[in-house]
Design a protein around this motif. Structure first.
Motif, PDB file in Angstrom:
ATOM      1  N   LEU A  19      27.759  37.085  47.061  1.00  0.00           N
ATOM      2  CA  LEU A  19      26.671  37.245  46.099  1.00  0.00           C
ATOM      3  C   LEU A  19      25.322  37.757  46.586  1.00  0.00           C
ATOM      4  CD1 LEU A  19      27.488  34.463  43.454  1.00  0.00           C
ATOM      5  CD2 LEU A  19      27.847  36.768  42.967  1.00  0.00           C
ATOM      6  N   ILE A  27      30.596  31.458  38.749  1.00  0.00           N
ATOM      7  CA  ILE A  27      31.068  32.969  38.281  1.00  0.00           C
ATOM      8  C   ILE A  27      32.148  32.484  37.495  1.00  0.00           C
ATOM      9  CG2 ILE A  27      32.237  35.000  39.198  1.00  0.00           C
ATOM     10  CD1 ILE A  27      31.209  34.459  42.110  1.00  0.00           C
ATOM     11  N   CYS A  36      28.910  38.794  37.513  1.00  0.00           N
ATOM     12  CA  CYS A  36      30.297  38.945  38.093  1.00  0.00           C
ATOM     13  C   CYS A  36      31.402  38.179  37.293  1.00  0.00           C
ATOM     14  CB  CYS A  36      29.896  38.343  39.374  1.00  0.00           C
ATOM     15  SG  CYS A  36      28.905  39.296  40.417  1.00  0.00           S
TER      16      CYS A  36
END
Length: 72
Positions: free
Chosen positions: A6, A35, A16
């Motif tokens: 990231l 995420i 994401c």
């Protein structure tokens, strides 16, 4: 690993989705990094495994193609 990626890609975790076929590795890694997660059932994990696992994906897909179809 996910947090390092990231940072390298200059992405926010909310932008994401972690897609994988293993609850204990792929889904767990996504959850640790905050995420969203999608389990694809084309690999090892089966629907029954989700109920037994401590790692619950946000989405369960039959294949990666389902993810592409949802984005359209």
């Amino acid at each position: 690993m996910a947090n390092a990626e990231l940072q390298a890609l200059k992405l926010n975790s909310g932008e994401c989705i972690m897609v994988g076929d293993l609850l204990e590795t792929d889904i767990r890694m996504g959850q640790i990094a905050n995420i969203h997660t999608a389990l694809v059932r084309t690999g090892v994990a089966q629907k029954e495994d989700i109920a037994l696992s401590g790692f619950k994906p946000d989405y369960v897909l039959q294949s990666v193609q389902d993810l592409v179809a949802a984005a359209d």
